[in-house]
Design a protein around this motif. Sequence first.
Motif, PDB file in Angstrom:
ATOM      1  N   ALA A 262      49.194 -10.186 117.819  1.00 60.22           N
ATOM      2  CA  ALA A 262      47.767  -9.338 117.503  1.00 60.22           C
ATOM      3  C   ALA A 262      47.480  -7.860 118.128  1.00 60.22           C
ATOM      4  CB  ALA A 262      46.588 -10.225 117.777  1.00 60.22           C
ATOM      5  N   ALA A 263      47.613  -6.964 117.411  1.00 62.01           N
ATOM      6  CA  ALA A 263      47.624  -5.490 118.071  1.00 62.01           C
ATOM      7  C   ALA A 263      46.302  -5.111 117.641  1.00 62.01           C
ATOM      8  CB  ALA A 263      48.775  -4.721 117.633  1.00 62.01           C
ATOM      9  N   GLY A 264      45.564  -4.587 118.743  1.00 58.43           N
ATOM     10  CA  GLY A 264      44.066  -4.069 118.603  1.00 58.43           C
ATOM     11  C   GLY A 264      43.169  -4.913 117.915  1.00 58.43           C
ATOM     12  N   ILE A 265      43.155  -6.182 118.294  1.00 57.66           N
ATOM     13  CA  ILE A 265      42.317  -7.286 117.740  1.00 57.66           C
ATOM     14  C   ILE A 265      41.529  -7.774 118.682  1.00 57.66           C
ATOM     15  CG2 ILE A 265      42.133  -9.252 116.371  1.00 57.66           C
ATOM     16  CD1 ILE A 265      44.699  -8.533 114.805  1.00 57.66           C
ATOM     17  N   SER A 266      40.173  -7.856 118.764  1.00 60.66           N
ATOM     18  CA  SER A 266      39.228  -8.272 119.660  1.00 60.66           C
ATOM     19  C   SER A 266      39.502  -9.864 119.904  1.00 60.66           C
ATOM     20  CB  SER A 266      37.969  -7.953 119.764  1.00 60.66           C
ATOM     21  OG  SER A 266      37.334  -8.199 118.477  1.00 60.66           O
ATOM     22  N   GLY A 267      39.615 -10.453 118.694  1.00 58.35           N
ATOM     23  CA  GLY A 267      39.672 -11.892 118.860  1.00 58.35           C
ATOM     24  C   GLY A 267      38.243 -12.644 118.660  1.00 58.35           C
ATOM     25  N   ALA A 268      37.732 -12.102 117.398  1.00 57.86           N
ATOM     26  CA  ALA A 268      36.274 -12.843 117.036  1.00 57.86           C
ATOM     27  C   ALA A 268      36.815 -14.280 116.489  1.00 57.86           C
ATOM     28  CB  ALA A 268      35.742 -11.836 115.972  1.00 57.86           C
ATOM     29  N   ILE A 269      35.901 -15.023 116.570  1.00 56.88           N
ATOM     30  CA  ILE A 269      35.966 -16.472 116.052  1.00 56.88           C
ATOM     31  C   ILE A 269      36.433 -16.575 114.912  1.00 56.88           C
ATOM     32  CG2 ILE A 269      33.601 -16.843 115.727  1.00 56.88           C
ATOM     33  CD1 ILE A 269      36.150 -19.338 117.067  1.00 56.88           C
ATOM     34  N   GLN A 270      36.123 -15.519 113.841  1.00 60.82           N
ATOM     35  CA  GLN A 270      36.565 -15.535 112.521  1.00 60.82           C
ATOM     36  C   GLN A 270      37.875 -15.193 112.404  1.00 60.82           C
ATOM     37  OE1 GLN A 270      33.862 -13.974 113.662  1.00 60.82           O
ATOM     38  NE2 GLN A 270      32.065 -14.592 112.444  1.00 60.82           N
ATOM     39  N   HIS A 271      38.259 -14.538 113.309  1.00 63.49           N
ATOM     40  CA  HIS A 271      39.867 -14.231 113.006  1.00 63.49           C
ATOM     41  C   HIS A 271      40.762 -15.170 113.601  1.00 63.49           C
ATOM     42  CE1 HIS A 271      43.490 -11.735 112.671  1.00 63.49           C
ATOM     43  NE2 HIS A 271      43.704 -12.116 113.981  1.00 63.49           N
ATOM     44  N   ARG A 272      40.186 -15.752 114.964  1.00 62.28           N
ATOM     45  CA  ARG A 272      40.868 -16.815 115.443  1.00 62.28           C
ATOM     46  C   ARG A 272      41.010 -18.265 114.454  1.00 62.28           C
ATOM     47  NH1 ARG A 272      38.302 -16.859 121.541  1.00 62.28           N
ATOM     48  NH2 ARG A 272      39.435 -18.717 121.565  1.00 62.28           N
ATOM     49  N   ALA A 273      40.168 -18.293 113.659  1.00 59.07           N
ATOM     50  CA  ALA A 273      40.015 -19.566 112.937  1.00 59.07           C
ATOM     51  C   ALA A 273      41.147 -19.320 111.832  1.00 59.07           C
ATOM     52  CB  ALA A 273      38.575 -19.541 112.090  1.00 59.07           C
ATOM     53  N   GLY A 274      41.662 -18.227 111.611  1.00 58.11           N
ATOM     54  CA  GLY A 274      43.041 -18.072 110.642  1.00 58.11           C
ATOM     55  C   GLY A 274      44.375 -17.947 110.970  1.00 58.11           C
ATOM     56  N   MET A 275      44.184 -18.061 112.643  1.00 57.25           N
ATOM     57  CA  MET A 275      45.473 -18.074 113.114  1.00 57.25           C
ATOM     58  C   MET A 275      46.044 -18.809 114.176  1.00 57.25           C
ATOM     59  SD  MET A 275      44.308 -15.979 115.810  1.00 57.25           S
ATOM     60  CE  MET A 275      45.917 -15.559 116.858  1.00 57.25           C
ATOM     61  N   GLN A 276      44.886 -19.644 114.647  1.00 57.28           N
ATOM     62  CA  GLN A 276      44.785 -20.406 115.914  1.00 57.28           C
ATOM     63  C   GLN A 276      46.045 -21.399 116.117  1.00 57.28           C
ATOM     64  OE1 GLN A 276      41.204 -22.126 115.242  1.00 57.28           O
ATOM     65  NE2 GLN A 276      41.600 -23.838 114.095  1.00 57.28           N
ATOM     66  N   THR A 277      46.452 -21.955 114.689  1.00 48.68           N
ATOM     67  CA  THR A 277      47.620 -23.023 115.020  1.00 48.68           C
ATOM     68  C   THR A 277      49.052 -22.293 115.129  1.00 48.68           C
ATOM     69  OG1 THR A 277      47.734 -22.826 112.591  1.00 48.68           O
ATOM     70  CG2 THR A 277      46.451 -24.694 113.713  1.00 48.68           C
ATOM     71  N   SER A 278      49.142 -20.916 115.259  1.00 52.17           N
ATOM     72  CA  SER A 278      50.397 -20.268 115.545  1.00 52.17           C
ATOM     73  C   SER A 278      51.097 -20.774 116.910  1.00 52.17           C
ATOM     74  CB  SER A 278      50.231 -18.699 115.529  1.00 52.17           C
ATOM     75  OG  SER A 278      49.557 -18.142 114.516  1.00 52.17           O
ATOM     76  N   ALA A 288      40.826  -5.560 128.630  1.00 51.69           N
ATOM     77  CA  ALA A 288      41.235  -6.735 129.441  1.00 51.69           C
ATOM     78  C   ALA A 288      40.257  -7.672 129.160  1.00 51.69           C
ATOM     79  CB  ALA A 288      41.369  -6.256 131.011  1.00 51.69           C
ATOM     80  N   GLU A 289      39.050  -7.602 129.053  1.00 47.03           N
ATOM     81  CA  GLU A 289      38.159  -8.710 128.552  1.00 47.03           C
ATOM     82  C   GLU A 289      38.109  -9.159 127.238  1.00 47.03           C
ATOM     83  OE1 GLU A 289      36.623  -9.945 131.278  1.00 47.03           O
ATOM     84  OE2 GLU A 289      37.654  -8.638 132.465  1.00 47.03           O
ATOM     85  N   ALA A 290      39.130  -8.494 126.230  1.00 41.31           N
ATOM     86  CA  ALA A 290      38.613  -9.001 124.758  1.00 41.31           C
ATOM     87  C   ALA A 290      38.988 -10.504 124.853  1.00 41.31           C
ATOM     88  CB  ALA A 290      40.114  -8.407 124.349  1.00 41.31           C
ATOM     89  N   PRO A 291      38.213 -11.144 123.891  1.00 49.27           N
ATOM     90  CA  PRO A 291      38.450 -12.801 123.811  1.00 49.27           C
ATOM     91  C   PRO A 291      39.470 -13.098 123.359  1.00 49.27           C
ATOM     92  CG  PRO A 291      36.260 -11.814 122.698  1.00 49.27           C
ATOM     93  CD  PRO A 291      36.927 -10.567 123.014  1.00 49.27           C
ATOM     94  N   ILE A 292      40.341 -12.428 122.529  1.00 46.68           N
ATOM     95  CA  ILE A 292      41.708 -12.771 122.187  1.00 46.68           C
ATOM     96  C   ILE A 292      42.675 -13.183 123.407  1.00 46.68           C
ATOM     97  CG2 ILE A 292      42.799 -10.332 122.417  1.00 46.68           C
ATOM     98  CD1 ILE A 292      43.454 -13.065 119.401  1.00 46.68           C
ATOM     99  N   PHE A 293      42.388 -12.619 124.601  1.00 46.91           N
ATOM    100  CA  PHE A 293      43.171 -12.996 125.761  1.00 46.91           C
ATOM    101  C   PHE A 293      42.731 -14.548 126.177  1.00 46.91           C
ATOM    102  CE2 PHE A 293      43.612  -8.291 126.443  1.00 46.91           C
ATOM    103  CZ  PHE A 293      44.929  -8.404 126.212  1.00 46.91           C
TER     104      PHE A 293
END
Length: 320
Positions: A262-278, A288-293
């Motif tokens: 994930a490049a330049g993606i903050s990690g909103a819950i809607q995005h995480r729902a689509g890739m969380q099982t990777s 450094a505080e982006a939720p994706i981390f």
Amino acid sequence: MAEVLVYVDHVDGAVRKPTLELLTLARRIGEPVAVHLGAGADTAASVLAEHGAVKILTADAPEFAEYLVAPKVDALQAAYDAVSPAAVLLPSSAEGKEIAARLAVRIGSGIITDAVDLEAGDEGPVATQSVFAASFTTKSRVSKGTPVITVKPNSAAPEAAPAAGAVEQLAVTIAESSKGTKIVSRTPRESTGRPELTEAAIVVSGGRGVNGAENFPVIEALADSLGAAVGASRAAVDAGWYPHTNQVGQTGKSVSPQLYIAAGISGAIQHRAGMQTSKTIVAINKDAEAPIFDLVDYGVVGDLFDVVPSLTEEVKTRKG
């Protein structure tokens, strides 16, 4: 051993990878019986047998191509009636989940969608799901009827296990009520030469941080160096920077690759729902505080326009 129906996802007989994964999982709970609908059964038969199908039920009718999913549900129900299986497995594609839901209603059975693993249990198959943005892993089983289960692509590695693969014709009657929605035209999607997004082993996605359609070639270059598919966040597609067909997230496509970048993606819950099982997740973000981390296996704090090109060159160097 009980038989397990496996719905075959194919293009004119070219069997798609998720079906081979389903056959591998089906062998854990019974003997796989493949259900091939449409043209190309002769082409598909050897591949299905090579991956464990003890029997292949085939049916071809113009209604499968002329109408939406209802005629295929008629056929799968006919296979269910003929086999009395221990479970029915389908890929977790948009079509697969719709067929599964309709079939479950017709046969009065419970359904589990988006499973990422499957195992035998004392009271029937047990499915593993990853839920609530990968915060929890659940194990579930259907308590009523024959389990109808859809499985996410890349949930299992296809394993060859040669079986008889006896081909049998399936008698199917298409109900008039299944012809309510007719397909009037088709437009082939232009090929990019990259893997299908939902089936790819590696996905590289760009988000708001890409800052414009003119910058997405940076994401594409990394994806091409890895043989990966290209994804995008909702923010990127809503801004018109990348096609909606490549959106990963709750309102886009769900992916479960071996590697997700994930490049330049903050990690909103809607995005995480689509890739969380990777299986492995890498994030590149200058915040450094982006939720994706909170979700990743590896995180790089830095400007993607510095990090991604350097990573691309490193991959090319190692491959070269």
